[in-house]
Design a protein around this motif. Structure first.
Motif, PDB file in Angstrom:
ATOM      1  N   GLY A   1       0.820  -1.205   0.000  1.00 55.93           N
ATOM      2  CA  GLY A   1       0.000   0.000   0.000  1.00 55.93           C
ATOM      3  C   GLY A   1       0.854   1.255   0.000  1.00 55.93           C
ATOM      4  N   ALA A   2       1.890   1.295   0.852  1.00 56.57           N
ATOM      5  CA  ALA A   2       2.779   2.458   0.908  1.00 56.57           C
ATOM      6  C   ALA A   2       3.545   2.627  -0.399  1.00 56.57           C
ATOM      7  CB  ALA A   2       3.743   2.306   2.080  1.00 56.57           C
ATOM      8  N   ALA A   3       4.019   1.515  -0.955  1.00 55.87           N
ATOM      9  CA  ALA A   3       4.786   1.597  -2.200  1.00 55.87           C
ATOM     10  C   ALA A   3       3.930   2.123  -3.356  1.00 55.87           C
ATOM     11  CB  ALA A   3       5.356   0.219  -2.543  1.00 55.87           C
ATOM     12  N   PHE A   4       2.717   1.605  -3.462  1.00 51.21           N
ATOM     13  CA  PHE A   4       1.845   2.045  -4.551  1.00 51.21           C
ATOM     14  C   PHE A   4       1.393   3.494  -4.358  1.00 51.21           C
ATOM     15  CE2 PHE A   4       1.550  -2.447  -5.602  1.00 51.21           C
ATOM     16  CZ  PHE A   4       1.436  -2.409  -6.986  1.00 51.21           C
ATOM     17  N   ALA A   5       1.365   3.964  -3.112  1.00 51.86           N
ATOM     18  CA  ALA A   5       1.030   5.378  -2.878  1.00 51.86           C
ATOM     19  C   ALA A   5       2.085   6.289  -3.495  1.00 51.86           C
ATOM     20  CB  ALA A   5       0.909   5.641  -1.377  1.00 51.86           C
ATOM     21  N   CYS A   6       3.347   5.903  -3.378  1.00 51.68           N
ATOM     22  CA  CYS A   6       4.426   6.696  -3.989  1.00 51.68           C
ATOM     23  C   CYS A   6       4.271   6.736  -5.501  1.00 51.68           C
ATOM     24  CB  CYS A   6       5.785   6.116  -3.609  1.00 51.68           C
ATOM     25  SG  CYS A   6       6.143   6.165  -1.838  1.00 51.68           S
ATOM     26  N   LEU A   7       3.899   5.610  -6.084  1.00 47.28           N
ATOM     27  CA  LEU A   7       3.715   5.564  -7.533  1.00 47.28           C
ATOM     28  C   LEU A   7       2.473   6.322  -7.971  1.00 47.28           C
ATOM     29  CD1 LEU A   7       4.558   1.786  -8.161  1.00 47.28           C
ATOM     30  CD2 LEU A   7       6.036   3.754  -8.603  1.00 47.28           C
ATOM     31  N   ALA A   8       1.456   6.340  -7.101  1.00 48.50           N
ATOM     32  CA  ALA A   8       0.174   6.932  -7.487  1.00 48.50           C
ATOM     33  C   ALA A   8       0.159   8.451  -7.401  1.00 48.50           C
ATOM     34  CB  ALA A   8      -0.946   6.359  -6.616  1.00 48.50           C
ATOM     35  N   LEU A   9       1.041   9.031  -6.568  1.00 45.75           N
ATOM     36  CA  LEU A   9       0.964  10.474  -6.339  1.00 45.75           C
ATOM     37  C   LEU A   9       1.063  11.306  -7.614  1.00 45.75           C
ATOM     38  CD1 LEU A   9       0.814  12.808  -4.266  1.00 45.75           C
ATOM     39  CD2 LEU A   9       3.317  12.766  -4.239  1.00 45.75           C
ATOM     40  N   PRO A  10       2.063  11.080  -8.489  1.00 45.41           N
ATOM     41  CA  PRO A  10       2.117  11.900  -9.708  1.00 45.41           C
ATOM     42  C   PRO A  10       0.861  11.774 -10.567  1.00 45.41           C
ATOM     43  CG  PRO A  10       4.186  10.734  -9.368  1.00 45.41           C
ATOM     44  CD  PRO A  10       3.213  10.167  -8.405  1.00 45.41           C
ATOM     45  N   ALA A  11       0.343  10.551 -10.687  1.00 44.93           N
ATOM     46  CA  ALA A  11      -0.873  10.351 -11.486  1.00 44.93           C
ATOM     47  C   ALA A  11      -2.076  11.035 -10.840  1.00 44.93           C
ATOM     48  CB  ALA A  11      -1.139   8.857 -11.659  1.00 44.93           C
ATOM     49  N   LEU A  12      -2.162  10.953  -9.514  1.00 45.12           N
ATOM     50  CA  LEU A  12      -3.289  11.561  -8.806  1.00 45.12           C
ATOM     51  C   LEU A  12      -3.317  13.074  -9.015  1.00 45.12           C
ATOM     52  CD1 LEU A  12      -5.641  10.957  -6.794  1.00 45.12           C
ATOM     53  CD2 LEU A  12      -4.024  11.492  -4.961  1.00 45.12           C
ATOM     54  N   LEU A  13      -2.124  13.710  -9.002  1.00 42.31           N
ATOM     55  CA  LEU A  13      -2.059  15.158  -9.132  1.00 42.31           C
ATOM     56  C   LEU A  13      -2.173  15.634 -10.577  1.00 42.31           C
ATOM     57  CD1 LEU A  13       0.608  16.076  -6.440  1.00 42.31           C
ATOM     58  CD2 LEU A  13      -1.869  16.448  -6.366  1.00 42.31           C
ATOM     59  N   THR A  14      -2.237  14.712 -11.516  1.00 44.91           N
ATOM     60  CA  THR A  14      -2.590  15.110 -12.878  1.00 44.91           C
ATOM     61  C   THR A  14      -4.105  15.206 -13.053  1.00 44.91           C
ATOM     62  OG1 THR A  14      -2.611  12.818 -13.669  1.00 44.91           O
ATOM     63  CG2 THR A  14      -0.521  14.018 -13.835  1.00 44.91           C
TER      64      THR A  14
END
Length: 587
Positions: free
Chosen positions: A146-159
């Motif tokens: 969960g923590a690892a995927f959060a790091c990956l998801a942040l750039p996509a989320l802020l687009t």
């Protein structure tokens, strides 16, 4: 009875939401607080989750209680609610107007507000890990994933979302984790989770369109009208409405005539601003750029192939075009700025349409490593944003573009007669520009140039106490023609040459600088060149411990220590359970 799939999904989602909220808070705090204090968010998260885990440790009955499963789901739901509330309160908190002063009580209140959600997430995750020890490996794996995927998801989320709407969406994810934990345990919690998840998801979409919840205060300054806002994982960029009047100068010549133009102000995070001048293809309309001391080096090179590191609003690129550059490569790390220049603002400022201009979205140093081009002129002018990144406290002060190795690389990318132009603020109180002079000298010496004096010119505008200085470094010794030309320009535009290859100003500062020896500086200042092994060009003085209660980095440190002692160490010291501080200290 454990519903293993839904339980592991719940662990994944709460860990995912917890870390996403932390990363988003760093981004938001970099706008609302002074950037160097934004790292305290990491302290808030670690302290809050530790307090949550400590509560589980001090209340072992929570694990053995038959209602423990309900506590896991309830704490996830409470995390969602308090996360939303903490975001709302933080957005409406007015911090100190002075960039360098943040009140102790004010910061303590902000710390407490942000701490509560992470106490609840700490309780939830700790209970989940301790409740079913037979599934500890899988539970821990779900937590880490969960923590690892959060790091990956942040750039996509802020687009997709702005920073505030993304926080509301994270509350939706937290509610979904509560739903996963509640399945098969409590219909009431299942219904509550569904209602909260639907509510927060709807609010995130509504806020994305309406911006009802938004940043109200930026380092104590009320946020004014905003035409456009863009977020990414390393910055928040806003575009102010266009305004007409006298143009902006970094360092205006006193001999400059009156100019009238239209400009757009771009602001990155809390304090870093850049101007975007109006440019419709007619370079005469931006002729005022010839009267800015940061562009003095262009008078020495005609028809140059130019590299601009840090495009910003396009001023430096326009400066190169005004001085007749045959080609300009602009390297900008912030994709949001490139998007503005090539999209939304491409009619207001048409540099992207100029056939002589090539824009590159890349880190400046990385580009210099990758490219094989040789440039006649490389310009770096006040490119720092001081934006807090999400990777840790050290990232707020380190900068790999200001090290000896980076400047040696810049010299290697120059043509035989190429010039490297560097402009930055200088203060009489803290002479930090001296470090850049010593960095240039060290870079030249690394190129087997024993006498840097022949290769450097330092100038500034006359009469200012706090001002911008420009350092010109040539790969080959400056010629007699170069020296005569820069003196003629300085005389005509009222610049002051601090030193050039043939003469040094009579001031004590100029005499000391011309020796290129940082050991001659007062012992209080650390002005030796920054290197890749120690890339902290803005660390000039020891920490003033005697001013810890008023220093911008001191107050967050004190507040963090107070909460750590009162919330963690003191309860452990007072507990009657068998615990050893010595055994708890990692080797």
């Amino acid at each position: 009875m454990l519903n293993k799939p839904s339980f592991l999904i719940g662990v994944f989602l709460i860990s995912f939401a917890n870390l996403l909220f932390e990363l988003l808070l760093v981004r938001i705090a970099s706008v609302t607080l002074a950037p160097q204090t934004a790292f305290v968010v990491i302290s808030v998260v670690m302290c809050g989750m530790t307090i949550g885990a400590l509560l589980v440790f001090l209340l072992p009955g929570l694990i053995r209680n038959e209602r423990a499963d309900l506590w896991i789901s309830a704490s996830a739901l409470l995390f969602a609610i308090t996360e939303f509330a903490a975001t709302l309160i933080h957005l409406h908190t007015k911090f100190a107007t002075n960039y360098y002063q943040i009140g102790f009580l004010q910061f303590s209140l902000a710390y407490t507000t942000l701490l509560l959600p992470f106490v609840l997430s700490g309780i939830c995750i700790c209970l989940a890990l301790a409740r079913f020890p037979q599934y500890l490996a899988k539970t821990y794996a779900a937590d880490l994933c969960g923590a690892a995927f959060a790091c990956l998801a942040l750039p996509a989320l802020l687009t997709v979302f702005d920073g505030v709407s993304a926080c509301i969406f994270v509350a939706c994810l937290s509610a979904l984790s509560g739903l996963a934990f509640a399945i098969g345990k409590s219909k009431r919690l299942v219904a509550s989770s569904l209602i909260l998840a639907t509510l927060f998801f709807s609010l995130s979409l509504f806020n994305l369109q309406s911006h009802t919840m938004k940043i109200e205060w930026r380092v104590g300054v009320k946020e004014g009208p905003v035409d456009f806002e863009s977020w990414n994982s390393y910055s928040r960029l806003i575009q102010k409405p266009p305004h007409k009047g006298a143009p902006f100068f970094w360092s205006k010549s006193s001999s400059a005539p009156n100019f009238y133009t239209e400009e757009i102000y771009l602001l990155i995070d809390s304090v870093a601003g850049t101007m975007m001048p109006f440019y419709d293809g007619n370079l005469e309309k931006v002729g005022f750029l010839k009267f800015d001391a940061t562009n003095a080096g262009y008078y020495l090179r005609d028809n140059a192939n130019v590299l601009v590191i840090g495009v910003g609003g396009g001023r430096d690129i326009l400066s190169a075009l005004v001085f007749g550059a045959r080609a300009v490569t602009g390297v900008e790390i912030n994709q949001s700025i490139i998007n503005l220049l090539t999209g939304r603002c491409s009619l207001f400022n048409q540099i992207a349409r100029n056939p002589r201009v090539h824009l590159v979205n890349e880190d400046g140093r990385t580009f210099m490593i990758r490219t094989e081009q040789k440039f006649d002129f490389i310009q770096i002018s006040l490119v720092d944003t001081f934006a807090a990144t999400v990777s840790g406290a050290m990232s707020f002060s380190e900068n790999s573009i200001y090290t000896v190795e980076a400047w040696r690389l810049a010299l290697e990318r120059l043509s035989d007669r190429g010039i490297f132009s560097f402009s930055y603020w200088h203060s009489e109180k803290i002479p930090f520009f001296h470090r850049f002079v010593y960095t240039a000298a060290a870079a030249l010496r690394s190129q087997n140039i024993d006498n840097p004096t022949r290769h450097m010119i330092l100038l500034q505008n006359k009469g200012n106490v706090d001002h911008v200085r420009t350092l010109l470094v040539c790969r080959s010794p400056f010629s007699k023609q170069d020296i005569d030309k820069i003196r003629e320009v300085a005389n005509r535009l009222h610049y002051k040459i601090i030193f050039d290859p043939e003469q040094v100003d009579s001031s004590d500062e100029a005499q000391m600088l011309s020796e290129f020896d940082p050991t001659k500086e007062p012992k209080y200042y650390h002005l030796a060149p920054a290197t890749d092994d120690r890339p902290f060009p803005f660390s000039f003085t020891p920490f003033p411990w005697e001013q810890i209660f008023v220093h911008p980095e001191g107050i967050p440190l004190v507040v963090s220590l107070v909460f750590a002692v009162c919330g963690i160490l003191l309860p452990l010291a007072l507990t009657k359970r068998n615990f050893s501080f010595v055994r708890a200290i990692p080797l």
